[in-house]
Design a protein around this motif. Structure first.
Motif, mmCIF file in Angstrom:
data_model
loop_
_atom_site.group_PDB
_atom_site.id
_atom_site.type_symbol
_atom_site.label_atom_id
_atom_site.label_comp_id
_atom_site.label_asym_id
_atom_site.label_seq_id
_atom_site.Cartn_x
_atom_site.Cartn_y
_atom_site.Cartn_z
ATOM 1 N N ALA A 343 -5.453 70.771 -9.883
ATOM 2 C CA ALA A 343 -5.504 70.406 -8.466
ATOM 3 C C ALA A 343 -4.580 69.230 -8.167
ATOM 4 O O ALA A 343 -3.890 69.205 -7.140
ATOM 5 C CB ALA A 343 -6.940 70.075 -8.064
ATOM 6 N N ARG A 344 -4.554 68.235 -9.046
ATOM 7 C CA ARG A 344 -3.705 67.065 -8.802
ATOM 8 C C ARG A 344 -2.221 67.413 -8.976
ATOM 9 O O ARG A 344 -1.376 66.931 -8.227
ATOM 10 C CB ARG A 344 -4.107 65.923 -9.738
ATOM 11 N N ALA A 345 -1.895 68.259 -9.960
ATOM 12 C CA ALA A 345 -0.488 68.640 -10.166
ATOM 13 C C ALA A 345 0.045 69.401 -8.962
ATOM 14 O O ALA A 345 1.221 69.276 -8.616
ATOM 15 C CB ALA A 345 -0.359 69.485 -11.425
ATOM 16 N N LEU A 346 -0.833 70.191 -8.319
ATOM 17 C CA LEU A 346 -0.403 71.010 -7.185
ATOM 18 C C LEU A 346 -0.735 70.358 -5.843
ATOM 19 O O LEU A 346 -0.586 70.981 -4.806
ATOM 20 C CB LEU A 346 -1.054 72.398 -7.291
ATOM 21 N N ARG A 347 -1.203 69.125 -5.889
ATOM 22 C CA ARG A 347 -1.536 68.360 -4.677
ATOM 23 C C ARG A 347 -2.508 69.114 -3.778
ATOM 24 O O ARG A 347 -2.315 69.213 -2.551
ATOM 25 C CB ARG A 347 -0.266 67.980 -3.902
ATOM 26 N N MET A 348 -3.542 69.656 -4.368
ATOM 27 C CA MET A 348 -4.565 70.350 -3.579
ATOM 28 C C MET A 348 -5.455 69.323 -2.887
ATOM 29 O O MET A 348 -5.688 68.227 -3.405
ATOM 30 C CB MET A 348 -5.401 71.255 -4.489
ATOM 31 N N PRO A 349 -5.993 69.653 -1.730
ATOM 32 C CA PRO A 349 -6.827 68.684 -0.999
ATOM 33 C C PRO A 349 -8.223 68.583 -1.607
ATOM 34 O O PRO A 349 -8.726 69.543 -2.211
ATOM 35 C CB PRO A 349 -6.892 69.283 0.411
ATOM 36 N N PRO A 350 -8.891 67.438 -1.433
ATOM 37 C CA PRO A 350 -10.261 67.294 -1.970
ATOM 38 C C PRO A 350 -11.265 68.233 -1.305
ATOM 39 O O PRO A 350 -12.370 68.387 -1.805
ATOM 40 C CB PRO A 350 -10.596 65.825 -1.702
ATOM 41 N N THR A 351 -10.866 68.858 -0.182
ATOM 42 C CA THR A 351 -11.778 69.828 0.448
ATOM 43 C C THR A 351 -12.017 71.037 -0.442
ATOM 44 O O THR A 351 -12.946 71.809 -0.192
ATOM 45 C CB THR A 351 -11.198 70.299 1.792
ATOM 46 N N ALA A 352 -11.193 71.210 -1.463
ATOM 47 C CA ALA A 352 -11.391 72.317 -2.406
ATOM 48 C C ALA A 352 -12.435 71.971 -3.460
ATOM 49 O O ALA A 352 -12.704 72.788 -4.363
ATOM 50 C CB ALA A 352 -10.071 72.670 -3.089
ATOM 51 N N ALA A 353 -13.055 70.792 -3.378
ATOM 52 C CA ALA A 353 -13.918 70.304 -4.457
ATOM 53 C C ALA A 353 -15.086 71.249 -4.770
ATOM 54 O O ALA A 353 -15.434 71.436 -5.934
ATOM 55 C CB ALA A 353 -14.449 68.910 -4.117
ATOM 56 N N ALA A 354 -15.701 71.835 -3.743
ATOM 57 C CA ALA A 354 -16.868 72.686 -4.008
ATOM 58 C C ALA A 354 -16.490 73.885 -4.872
ATOM 59 O O ALA A 354 -17.208 74.240 -5.818
ATOM 60 C CB ALA A 354 -17.479 73.148 -2.685
ATOM 61 N N ALA A 355 -15.347 74.506 -4.567
ATOM 62 C CA ALA A 355 -14.913 75.660 -5.359
ATOM 63 C C ALA A 355 -14.478 75.225 -6.758
ATOM 64 O O ALA A 355 -14.771 75.909 -7.754
ATOM 65 C CB ALA A 355 -13.771 76.375 -4.637
ATOM 66 N N LEU A 356 -13.787 74.085 -6.853
ATOM 67 C CA LEU A 356 -13.370 73.590 -8.171
ATOM 68 C C LEU A 356 -14.575 73.231 -9.033
ATOM 69 O O LEU A 356 -14.585 73.451 -10.245
ATOM 70 C CB LEU A 356 -12.456 72.372 -7.998
ATOM 71 N N LEU A 357 -15.599 72.676 -8.387
ATOM 72 C CA LEU A 357 -16.823 72.334 -9.119
ATOM 73 C C LEU A 357 -17.451 73.588 -9.716
ATOM 74 O O LEU A 357 -17.857 73.593 -10.891
ATOM 75 C CB LEU A 357 -17.809 71.649 -8.168
ATOM 76 N N LEU A 358 -17.508 74.646 -8.923
ATOM 77 C CA LEU A 358 -18.097 75.886 -9.425
ATOM 78 C C LEU A 358 -17.264 76.451 -10.576
ATOM 79 O O LEU A 358 -17.811 76.953 -11.566
ATOM 80 C CB LEU A 358 -18.201 76.921 -8.308
ATOM 81 N N ALA A 359 -15.936 76.334 -10.461
ATOM 82 C CA ALA A 359 -15.075 76.818 -11.545
ATOM 83 C C ALA A 359 -15.380 76.066 -12.843
ATOM 84 O O ALA A 359 -15.498 76.677 -13.915
ATOM 85 C CB ALA A 359 -13.613 76.647 -11.153
#
Length: 491
Positions: A343-359
């Protein structure tokens, strides 16, 4: 092979400070980042780059917080109902409300932390919060109050690179720890040994440096260290003198009417205490099973600095061994490192946190829900037949916004990664486009020839010199393919 050394890394013509080493520092001491961040650290030089990561107080922190007022009111209602002698039905209804709020708030805290990991401007501090969470373990469901875990998370952030002895004292009074290891029920005449055992075995000394009698005596010293509710529905540490065993104890060869603070003082007089944390930090940041002479050297620094963590980190992050070929790309990324680094390498927004958490959950690392008091697995234990497919599916989540098992309610929280700007307009051949993407996701990594060919094919080419158009679909295909490769699982 030359013996690994803790002496300072001095760049030379034969072994320069280069982008690969700057990226290694950013991933191991932080949480990864885009090529611009790597280039910035590269321009600073190794000493200044480490200084900047270590002295994070100069950088304003994120300010988002989690609100617990509704849950606190529910606890306050429960205390009032208990005092008033409410009906069984009223108590059951209120407990159902508390249970629902606890589940909702726990998930909110977990998403809040994942968002911090993705967006923090203080990556080393947050990396250390993750380290302490895995060492001084507490977690749900043993700790049912999510605010306790939130408070402990802030304690780890406040003491991220501070004094280890002070952190052990504070965590001994921490509501999450008091609950998780049952010290809140440790009473005079009925000592509970859970916290004393783990304090010695897992937090400070290790097996072989104490006896069962030492555990029993330490447990007596911690009697009366408990919690009490406040009228507002919060909880605070409370020393209950009436439940404290103030009789003499014999602990690690010393005798006296010790309390918990005395026990911690005596623990840190032991030679094993100076070696315990340096070994664990080395294994977290460098590689597993360090040579004993390196642990000895770090232990001398740790004792000399009166158990301050920051000098220990500086010695590690500026050392020859940290930048050696043996260290770089030798660790399996933990699930949190994998999703946050991407996420940080691709500059993804923190709004993606819920999906990243599940991953990360599906790969086996559930933040605030560690498997046991021993903490998270390490090394190759992260990759199993059950989790490898979930790791490969991360590419689908990032590039397509979908992932098998992703609940529909999370589909709205993540969008396919924005690829505009990931490849410079000057990149016109397959080799140039692939180099730009590799710099972002796998800086400094060597690529197997067959896999390199597969990446060229994803760009519609057969060789590096073939001209290609880096369309969004092709860039996403290469990103997905790279994330599915064995090389991407390593840091």
């Amino acid at each position: 092979m030359a013996e690994p050394l803790l002496r300072a890394f001095r760049p030379s013509a034969a072994n320069p400070w280069d982008a690969a080493k700057a990226a290694h520092l950013l991933h191991r001491a932080g949480l990864g980042g885009p090529p611009e961040e790597v280039q910035r650290l590269l321009a600073l030089g190794v000493e200044a780059a480490v200084d900047e990561l270590l002295n994070y107080e100069r950088i304003p922190d994120l300010t988002e917080a989690v609100e617990f007022s509704e849950l606190r009111r529910a606890y306050a209602d429960a205390f009032a109902l208990r005092r008033a002698g409410g009906s069984d039905q009223a108590r059951r209804d209120l407990q159902g409300r508390i249970n629902r709020l606890q589940r909702e708030k726990l998930q909110e805290v977990r998403i809040w932390w994942m968002a911090r990991l993705v967006a923090t401007p203080r990556p080393l501090q947050e990396k250390m919060v993750l380290f302490w969470h895995g060492l001084l373990v507490s977690g749900f469901p043993d700790v049912q109050n999510p605010e306790f875990l939130y408070m402990q998370n802030h304690l780890f952030r406040r003491q991220a690179t501070g004094n280890f002895k002070q952190l052990v004292l504070e965590v001994s009074r921490d509501p999450a720890m008091l609950t998780y290891l049952d010290n809140n029920s440790n009473r005079k005449g009925k000592p509970n040994e859970n916290y004393a055992r783990e304090l010695l075995e897992l937090f400070t000394l290790g097996v072989g440096h104490y006896t069962e009698q030492d555990i029993r005596e330490a447990a007596r010293a911690f009697t009366g260290w408990t919690l009490r509710p406040t009228p507002s529905g919060e909880f605070e540490f409370f020393f209950n003198a009436g439940q404290h065993d103030d009789g003499p104890k014999t602990f690690l060869g010393r005798r006296g009417p010790f309390d918990g603070a005395d026990i911690i003082d005596i623990i840190f007089e032991q030679p094993a205490a100076a070696r315990w944390l340096p070994r664990r930090l080395f294994e977290y940041l460098v590689y597993l099973q360090p040579e004993e002479h390196l642990v000895d050297e770090l232990a001398r620094i740790f004792r000399r600095e009166n158990f301050e963590v920051r000098p220990l980190l500086r010695a590690l992050l500026t050392s020859e061994v940290f930048y050696s070929p043996r260290t770089r790309r030798s660790q399996v990324k933990s699930p949190v490192e994998l999703v946050v680094g991407t996420a940080r390498a691709l500059r993804m927004p923190p709004t993606a946190a819920a999906a990243l958490l599940l991953a990360a959950d599906r790969m086996g690392q559930m933040l605030l829900m560690p498997p046991n008091v021993g903490g998270w697995p390490r090394g190759r234990a992260w990759v199993t037949t059950a989790t490898i497919l979930e790791r490969y599916n991360l590419g689908s989540l990032i590039t397509e916004g979908r992932m098998p098992g992703l609940p529909p309610r999370l589909l709205e929280t993540i969008r396919p990664v924005e690829v505009t700007g990931l490849v410079p307009p000057t990149a016109r051949t397959a080799g140039e486009v692939l180099a730009a993407i590799m710099d972002r996701l796998l800086p400094g990594a060597a690529m197997d020839q067959k896999r390199q060919f597969a990446l060229w094919r994803a760009l519609g080419a057969n060789r590096a010199s073939d001209p290609v158009e880096a369309t969004p679909q092709r860039v996403r295909s290469v990103l997905h393919l790279l994330m599915s490769m064995p090389e991407y699982q390593l840091t």
